[in-house]
Motif scaffolding. Structure first.
Motif, PDB file in Angstrom:
ATOM      1  N   GLU A  33       0.829  -1.211   0.000  1.00 35.35           N
ATOM      2  CA  GLU A  33       0.000   0.000   0.000  1.00 35.35           C
ATOM      3  C   GLU A  33       0.858   1.254   0.000  1.00 35.35           C
ATOM      4  O   GLU A  33       0.581   2.225  -0.725  1.00 35.35           O
ATOM      5  CB  GLU A  33      -0.917  -0.003   1.231  1.00 35.35           C
ATOM      6  CG  GLU A  33      -1.987   1.059   1.211  1.00 35.35           C
ATOM      7  CD  GLU A  33      -3.022   0.827   0.127  1.00 35.35           C
ATOM      8  OE1 GLU A  33      -3.472   1.828  -0.461  1.00 35.35           O
ATOM      9  OE2 GLU A  33      -3.362  -0.330  -0.133  1.00 35.35           O
ATOM     10  N   MET A  56      -7.886   6.823   0.585  1.00 34.29           N
ATOM     11  CA  MET A  56      -8.218   5.651   1.401  1.00 34.29           C
ATOM     12  C   MET A  56      -9.442   4.935   0.849  1.00 34.29           C
ATOM     13  O   MET A  56      -9.468   3.710   0.726  1.00 34.29           O
ATOM     14  CB  MET A  56      -8.454   6.074   2.855  1.00 34.29           C
ATOM     15  CG  MET A  56      -7.217   6.643   3.533  1.00 34.29           C
ATOM     16  SD  MET A  56      -7.499   7.129   5.261  1.00 34.29           S
ATOM     17  CE  MET A  56      -7.611   5.513   6.042  1.00 34.29           C
ATOM     18  N   ILE A 111      -7.212  -4.458   7.971  1.00 36.67           N
ATOM     19  CA  ILE A 111      -7.493  -3.032   8.120  1.00 36.67           C
ATOM     20  C   ILE A 111      -6.259  -2.295   8.640  1.00 36.67           C
ATOM     21  O   ILE A 111      -5.928  -1.199   8.175  1.00 36.67           O
ATOM     22  CB  ILE A 111      -8.704  -2.822   9.054  1.00 36.67           C
ATOM     23  CG1 ILE A 111      -9.978  -3.296   8.354  1.00 36.67           C
ATOM     24  CG2 ILE A 111      -8.846  -1.358   9.447  1.00 36.67           C
ATOM     25  CD1 ILE A 111     -11.220  -3.241   9.225  1.00 36.67           C
ATOM     26  N   LEU A 112      -5.548  -2.898   9.592  1.00 37.04           N
ATOM     27  CA  LEU A 112      -4.330  -2.274  10.095  1.00 37.04           C
ATOM     28  C   LEU A 112      -3.288  -2.137   8.983  1.00 37.04           C
ATOM     29  O   LEU A 112      -2.604  -1.111   8.879  1.00 37.04           O
ATOM     30  CB  LEU A 112      -3.752  -3.099  11.243  1.00 37.04           C
ATOM     31  CG  LEU A 112      -4.356  -2.899  12.635  1.00 37.04           C
ATOM     32  CD1 LEU A 112      -3.642  -3.793  13.639  1.00 37.04           C
ATOM     33  CD2 LEU A 112      -4.254  -1.439  13.063  1.00 37.04           C
ATOM     34  N   LYS A 143      -3.788  -1.780   5.841  1.00 36.21           N
ATOM     35  CA  LYS A 143      -4.192  -0.696   4.942  1.00 36.21           C
ATOM     36  C   LYS A 143      -4.045   0.673   5.616  1.00 36.21           C
ATOM     37  O   LYS A 143      -3.804   1.684   4.940  1.00 36.21           O
ATOM     38  CB  LYS A 143      -5.646  -0.897   4.508  1.00 36.21           C
ATOM     39  CG  LYS A 143      -5.923  -2.185   3.738  1.00 36.21           C
ATOM     40  CD  LYS A 143      -5.398  -2.133   2.326  1.00 36.21           C
ATOM     41  CE  LYS A 143      -6.250  -1.233   1.461  1.00 36.21           C
ATOM     42  NZ  LYS A 143      -5.826  -1.269   0.034  1.00 36.21           N
ATOM     43  N   TRP A 144      -4.199   0.689   6.937  1.00 36.24           N
ATOM     44  CA  TRP A 144      -4.220   1.934   7.692  1.00 36.24           C
ATOM     45  C   TRP A 144      -2.822   2.533   7.852  1.00 36.24           C
ATOM     46  O   TRP A 144      -2.617   3.735   7.670  1.00 36.24           O
ATOM     47  CB  TRP A 144      -4.840   1.661   9.057  1.00 36.24           C
ATOM     48  CG  TRP A 144      -5.159   2.858   9.888  1.00 36.24           C
ATOM     49  CD1 TRP A 144      -5.061   4.175   9.533  1.00 36.24           C
ATOM     50  CD2 TRP A 144      -5.659   2.849  11.221  1.00 36.24           C
ATOM     51  NE1 TRP A 144      -5.466   4.988  10.560  1.00 36.24           N
ATOM     52  CE2 TRP A 144      -5.843   4.190  11.617  1.00 36.24           C
ATOM     53  CE3 TRP A 144      -5.982   1.836  12.125  1.00 36.24           C
ATOM     54  CZ2 TRP A 144      -6.309   4.543  12.880  1.00 36.24           C
ATOM     55  CZ3 TRP A 144      -6.452   2.188  13.370  1.00 36.24           C
ATOM     56  CH2 TRP A 144      -6.621   3.517  13.748  1.00 36.24           C
ATOM     57  N   ILE A 196      -1.146   6.542   7.678  1.00 33.55           N
ATOM     58  CA  ILE A 196      -0.652   7.242   8.862  1.00 33.55           C
ATOM     59  C   ILE A 196       0.703   7.880   8.561  1.00 33.55           C
ATOM     60  O   ILE A 196       0.948   9.048   8.887  1.00 33.55           O
ATOM     61  CB  ILE A 196      -0.548   6.268  10.054  1.00 33.55           C
ATOM     62  CG1 ILE A 196      -1.947   5.861  10.525  1.00 33.55           C
ATOM     63  CG2 ILE A 196       0.243   6.895  11.207  1.00 33.55           C
ATOM     64  CD1 ILE A 196      -1.952   4.821  11.633  1.00 33.55           C
ATOM     65  N   THR A 213      -7.212   9.614   9.729  1.00 36.66           N
ATOM     66  CA  THR A 213      -7.169   8.292   9.089  1.00 36.66           C
ATOM     67  C   THR A 213      -8.167   7.324   9.714  1.00 36.66           C
ATOM     68  O   THR A 213      -8.660   6.418   9.030  1.00 36.66           O
ATOM     69  CB  THR A 213      -5.751   7.704   9.167  1.00 36.66           C
ATOM     70  OG1 THR A 213      -5.300   7.678  10.533  1.00 36.66           O
ATOM     71  CG2 THR A 213      -4.780   8.520   8.321  1.00 36.66           C
ATOM     72  N   GLY A 214      -8.478   7.517  10.994  1.00 34.34           N
ATOM     73  CA  GLY A 214      -9.516   6.687  11.613  1.00 34.34           C
ATOM     74  C   GLY A 214     -10.876   6.944  10.993  1.00 34.34           C
ATOM     75  O   GLY A 214     -11.616   6.011  10.663  1.00 34.34           O
ATOM     76  N   LEU A 252     -10.915   5.445   7.536  1.00 37.54           N
ATOM     77  CA  LEU A 252     -11.178   4.005   7.518  1.00 37.54           C
ATOM     78  C   LEU A 252     -12.673   3.725   7.501  1.00 37.54           C
ATOM     79  O   LEU A 252     -13.161   2.889   6.739  1.00 37.54           O
ATOM     80  CB  LEU A 252     -10.553   3.338   8.746  1.00 37.54           C
ATOM     81  CG  LEU A 252      -9.068   3.038   8.736  1.00 37.54           C
ATOM     82  CD1 LEU A 252      -8.671   2.391  10.049  1.00 37.54           C
ATOM     83  CD2 LEU A 252      -8.691   2.133   7.569  1.00 37.54           C
ATOM     84  N   PHE A 264     -12.276   3.894  13.757  1.00 40.20           N
ATOM     85  CA  PHE A 264     -11.726   2.541  13.656  1.00 40.20           C
ATOM     86  C   PHE A 264     -12.766   1.494  14.043  1.00 40.20           C
ATOM     87  O   PHE A 264     -12.910   0.462  13.366  1.00 40.20           O
ATOM     88  CB  PHE A 264     -10.498   2.425  14.562  1.00 40.20           C
ATOM     89  CG  PHE A 264      -9.865   1.068  14.552  1.00 40.20           C
ATOM     90  CD1 PHE A 264      -9.367   0.522  13.384  1.00 40.20           C
ATOM     91  CD2 PHE A 264      -9.768   0.329  15.721  1.00 40.20           C
ATOM     92  CE1 PHE A 264      -8.771  -0.736  13.369  1.00 40.20           C
ATOM     93  CE2 PHE A 264      -9.182  -0.925  15.721  1.00 40.20           C
ATOM     94  CZ  PHE A 264      -8.682  -1.454  14.541  1.00 40.20           C
ATOM     95  N   ALA A 309     -15.251   1.140  11.330  1.00 40.78           N
ATOM     96  CA  ALA A 309     -14.698   0.367  10.213  1.00 40.78           C
ATOM     97  C   ALA A 309     -14.781  -1.133  10.487  1.00 40.78           C
ATOM     98  O   ALA A 309     -15.142  -1.922   9.611  1.00 40.78           O
ATOM     99  CB  ALA A 309     -13.251   0.775   9.957  1.00 40.78           C
TER     100      ALA A 309
END
Length: 248
Positions: free
Chosen positions: A8, A69, A96-97, A99-100, A104, A144-145, A148, A232, A235
Motif C-alpha cells: 500500500e 483511502m 485493516i491495520l 491498509k491503515w 498514517i 485516518t480513523g 477508515l 476505527f 470500520a
C-alpha cells in the motif's frame, strides 16, 4: 499485515495525484490566501493571519487523504483482493491495520512538511514543538480513523469523494479554519465544538504561540483520540457488509 502495508505504501508513493492533494494544493492555497488576507495589513495583523492560515489549511487538507483511502479499499473490493484475503487466516483486523498504517505515515509527513514550509517561508512560531509533535500524531490518528470508516462504508468512489469534501470543507468552514470561531453566529460556534477541526486548530495555534496548557492538551488529546477510535470501531463493525459487496 506487513506485506499489505508495504504494498500500500509503495502504491501511494507512486501516485502523483496524491502528491498534488497532500502537498502542492495546500501550499498553493496557503500562499494565495495569505497574500490576499495580509494585503494592506499591518505587521501584527499579518502575523495573526499567518498563524491562523498555516495550521488551518494544514488541518483542512489532511482530511483529503480520505479520498485515497476510499479508492484503495474499493479497488481491493472490486478486484477480488478482499475476497481472496477473506479465504486466508488473516483477520479483518490485521487487514485493516495493514491498509491503515501507510496512510498514517503519509499524513504525518504531510503535516511535518506543511508546518516546516510555514516556518521556512513565513517564520511561523513553533514555541512548543513537543506538543506540536503529539498533536500531529493525534490529528493523523483522527483523520485516518475517520477515513477508515468512510472507506468501508461507502459503496462507490464518487460517494467517497463527495462525503470527503463535505467533511473536509464543511468541517473547515464550521470549525473555524476559514474565519475565527468568535466571529461566527452562536449556533455555529456551538456546532464547531463537535468537530475535530475546531479542536485541532485551537490546539495547533496555542502550541505554536507557546500558550497551550497541559490540561487543555489532555482534553484535546482525548477528544481527537475519541474521533479516531470511533472511526476505527465503525470500520470494524462495517467490514462484514463491506465483505459482502466484495467480488470474487
Amino acid at each position: 499485515m506487513n506485506a499489505i502495508a508495504s504494498l500500500e505504501l509503495k502504491k501511494n508513493l507512486q501516485d502523483r495525484g496524491l502528491l498534488f492533494w497532500t502537498l502542492i494544493l495546500p501550499i498553493v492555497f496557503t500562499v494565495l490566501f495569505i497574500a490576499v488576507f495580509t494585503s494592506g495589513a499591518g505587521e501584527t495583523e499579518s502575523r495573526q493571519v499567518i498563524s491562523s492560515i498555516v495550521p488551518g489549511y494544514t488541518i483542512m487538507f489532511v482530511f483529503f487523504i480520505m479520498i485515497s483511502m476510499t479508492e484503495s479499499f474499493i479497488k481491493d473490493r472490486d478486484k477480488g483482493m478482499v475476497a481472496r484475503i477473506a479465504s486466508t487466516p488473516l483477520s479483518p483486523y490485521l487487514y485493516i491495520l495493514g491498509k491503515w498504517i501507510p496512510f498514517i505515515y503519509i499524513v504525518m509527513i504531510q503535516i511535518m512538511i506543511l508546518l516546516l514550509f510555514g516556518k521556512t517561508v513565513y517564520d511561523i512560531p513553533l514555541e512548543q514543538p513537543v506538543y506540536l509533535l503529539f498533536l500531529s500524531v493525534l490529528l493523523t490518528f483522527t483523520v485516518t480513523g475517520i477515513g477508515l470508516a468512510l472507506a468501508v462504508i461507502v459503496k462507490t468512489n464518487n460517494m467517497g469523494i463527495a462525503l470527503t469534501q463535505v467533511i473536509a470543507l464543511g468541517g473547515a468552514m464550521l470549525g473555524g479554519l476559514w474565519m475565527p470561531v468568535d466571529m461566527m453566529p452562536d449556533i455555529l460556534q456551538t456546532i464547531s465544538a463537535f468537530l475535530p477541526q475546531y479542536w485541532g486548530h485551537q490546539a495547533f495555534q496555542d502550541a505554536m504561540a507557546g500558550t497551550l496548557q497541559f490540561a487543555d492538551f489532555l482534553q484535546i488529546s482525548l477528544i481527537l483520540s475519541g474521533f479516531g477510535l470511533s472511526g476505527f470501531i465503525a470500520a470494524l463493525l462495517g467490514y462484514p457488509n463491506f465483505l459482502k459487496r466484495a467480488k470474487g
